[in-house]
Design an enzyme around this catalytic site. Structure first.
Site, PDB file in Angstrom:
ATOM      1  N   LYS A   5     147.214  38.817  96.603  1.00  0.00           N
ATOM      2  CA  LYS A   5     147.988  39.461  97.660  1.00  0.00           C
ATOM      3  C   LYS A   5     149.386  38.838  97.682  1.00  0.00           C
ATOM      4  CE  LYS A   5     149.083  38.642 101.837  1.00  0.00           C
ATOM      5  NZ  LYS A   5     150.447  39.257 101.957  1.00  0.00           N
ATOM      6  N   GLU A  33     149.405  24.944  99.569  1.00  0.00           N
ATOM      7  CA  GLU A  33     150.743  24.387  99.365  1.00  0.00           C
ATOM      8  C   GLU A  33     151.579  24.869 100.538  1.00  0.00           C
ATOM      9  OE1 GLU A  33     154.330  23.966  99.028  1.00  0.00           O
ATOM     10  OE2 GLU A  33     154.321  25.499  97.461  1.00  0.00           O
ATOM     11  N   GLU A  65     160.441  22.180 109.958  1.00  0.00           N
ATOM     12  CA  GLU A  65     160.916  22.883 108.779  1.00  0.00           C
ATOM     13  C   GLU A  65     161.760  24.077 109.214  1.00  0.00           C
ATOM     14  OE1 GLU A  65     159.080  24.150 104.506  1.00  0.00           O
ATOM     15  OE2 GLU A  65     158.011  24.881 106.266  1.00  0.00           O
ATOM     16  N   CYS A  67     160.392  25.258  99.914  1.00  0.00           N
ATOM     17  CA  CYS A  67     159.534  24.304 100.616  1.00  0.00           C
ATOM     18  C   CYS A  67     159.861  22.861 100.255  1.00  0.00           C
ATOM     19  CB  CYS A  67     158.061  24.608 100.340  1.00  0.00           C
ATOM     20  SG  CYS A  67     157.629  24.626  98.590  1.00  0.00           S
TER      21      CYS A  67
END
Length: 480
Positions: free
Chosen positions: A179, A254, A387, A288
């Site tokens: 996906k 992750e 973040e 990231c």
């Protein structure tokens, strides 16, 4: 809106890829694909459903025994043909990613299209090696493919993140249901065009586009998916882990990062600042592993701030297809608004703005945010802890190495980081103290064969290289 009624100038994909064929979705409205540089709709893909996931998982399950029994050299040959077919589409891939994500075309060609080809090339070589076996006393320890893998990938590196999951899973002998992100799904279709051309066996890799709450959750909760590999936010990763835990299924996650870049007192400051800013703003900060906290020794702090302002001043924001553009848009209006919220909060918290900010003129269309740098950021502040996932850099002073390490490790994340020092052994000693999955010393080059993954809330497991293949294997002991 019916896909059949889509305007002819849109990039329209009408099918899923299941059991080796392009098939109609069971139901559902199409998902529009936006060009974030203009906010215009440029494409459409079907929205998959749980019923489509059922079909894809059944196809992967049926294909698994034969693929798992295929000789490693033959699996490697399949991946080699896929590499050839994908490389032939590199220019189209770069243009598509520039269109649906907004990555400047030059960067899209070099990183977004180039890196996954490098990763796939490495996997071809690794796939040809039979899995290691070892004797432990009277036991033979063997490694076997885990089974059907559900791969759920993000929008920020729409081909690399797919290849980093699909290629090692196939090399290990697993079959896959993919996906891709609904924000950047068109690139996945180019991959599956290449998969069809390469002649991979039917059902070995299957494509079901759709939204996370519908297709992603159906994959994570599916009883016939043996391992879920997810890349994305920590919040969503927690949800994926919960769904998989309900049936005791393995997960590889992750997740987020808030990586620290340590500039020690003896660092080559001009180089460290230039590379550090470039890393923080790579892909408009939508990375990231971005070094979004720059820690600078107090003796060099003012010098570093002057250099940072000069470097950031050279970043041009604009059209991804303009060769002069250094920073494209953020992926969506919602993402741009979240990043602006972080900037506003940092201003309210008293951080000192030294570049960018809300007053910088930007293109009137699209989801643009100016490259922004704050100095004197408190290590416990929201800007230093959360973040942002946009072009926003926090600069933090430190007095000595112990304080630098303490600040760097003061995070719930632990994905990446960097250390700069004229003394390589000193830099290595500091790198060993950082609680993070990867550390670059003096701008060390990215290694696609090295293990990639994080500590703490940055995830579970490792991707890339032989370590990535092992993530998709089970270990069996046979007593003799």
């Amino acid at each position: 809106m019916d896909l059949a009624a889509a305007p002819p100038d849109l990039l329209v994909r009408r099918h899923l890829h299941i059991a080796g064929d392009w098939v109609d979705p069971v139901d559902g409205d199409p998902i529009p694909v936006e060009n974030p540089a203009t906010a215009e709709i440029v494409g459409q893909v079907p929205a998959g459903t749980p019923a489509d996931v059922d079909r894809a998982v059944a196809a992967a399950r049926a294909a698994f025994p034969d693929w798992a029994a295929t000789a490693p050299a033959e699996r490697a040959a399949h991946l080699d043909r896929l590499h050839t077919a994908l490389a032939a589409r590199a220019d189209e891939i770069a243009r598509t990613i520039a269109l649906e994500l907004g990555t400047p075309l030059k960067l899209a060609a070099r990183v977004q299209a180039g890196l996954p080809l490098t990763v796939l090339r490495g996997m071809v070589d690794l796939a040809a090696r039979p899995p290691a076996e070892e004797s432990v006393g009277n036991s033979l320890v063997v490694r076997e493919p885990v089974g059907v893998v559900g791969a759920i990938t993000p929008w920020n590196y729409p081909l690399h993140q797919v290849v980093a999951k699909v290629a090692p899973a196939l090399a290990a002998g697993c079959t896959v249901v993919l996906k891709p992100s609904e924000l950047t799904p068109l690139t996945a279709y180019l991959l599956f065009d290449a998969i069809a051309e390469a002649g991979l066996p039917a059902g070995v890799v299957n494509l079901v586009p759709g939204t996370g709450p519908v297709v992603g959750e159906a994959i994570a909760a599916h009883p016939d998916v043996d391992l879920v590999s997810f890349t994305g936010s920590t919040v969503t990763g927690r949800r994926i882990a919960h769904l998989a835990a309900d049936r005791i299924a393995r997960v590889a996650l992750e997740l987020g990062g808030k990586s620290a870049n340590l500039l020690l007192a003896d660092a080559d400051l001009p180089t460290a600042v230039k590379v550090g800013v470039g890393n923080a703003f790579l892909n408009s900060g939508q990375t990231c592993t971005a070094w979004t906290r720059m820690l600078v020794h107090r003796d060099r702090y003012d010098e570093a701030l002057d250099l940072i302002a000069q470097v950031v001043g050279a970043y041009r924001v604009g059209d991804p297809f303009d060769p002069a553009t250094r920073l494209g848009p953020l992926v969506s209006a919602a993402q741009a608004e979240r990043v602006r919220g972080h900037v506003d909060r940092a201003l309210a918290d008293g951080a000192r703005l030294i570049a960018g900010g809300p007053a910088v003129p930007l293109p009137t269309r699209g989801h643009f945010v100016a490259p922004t740098v704050f100095a004197d950021v408190h290590p416990d502040s929201a800007l230093a802890q959360e973040e942002v996932f946009g072009p926003v850099l926090a600069v933090i002073p430190f007095a000595d190495t112990d304080e630098a390490v303490a600040i760097a490790n003061n995070s719930r994340y632990g994905l990446a980081g960097a250390v700069w020092s004229a003394d390589g052994e000193r830099a290595l000693a500091v790198a060993r103290r950082l609680r993070t999955g990867q550390v670059d010393i003096n701008g060390g080059a990215f290694n696609p064969l090295a293990p990639f993954g994080g500590y703490k809330q940055s995830g579970l497991g490792r991707e890339l290289g032989a370590y990535g293949i092992d993530e998709f294997r089970e270990i069996k002991a046979i007593q003799r």
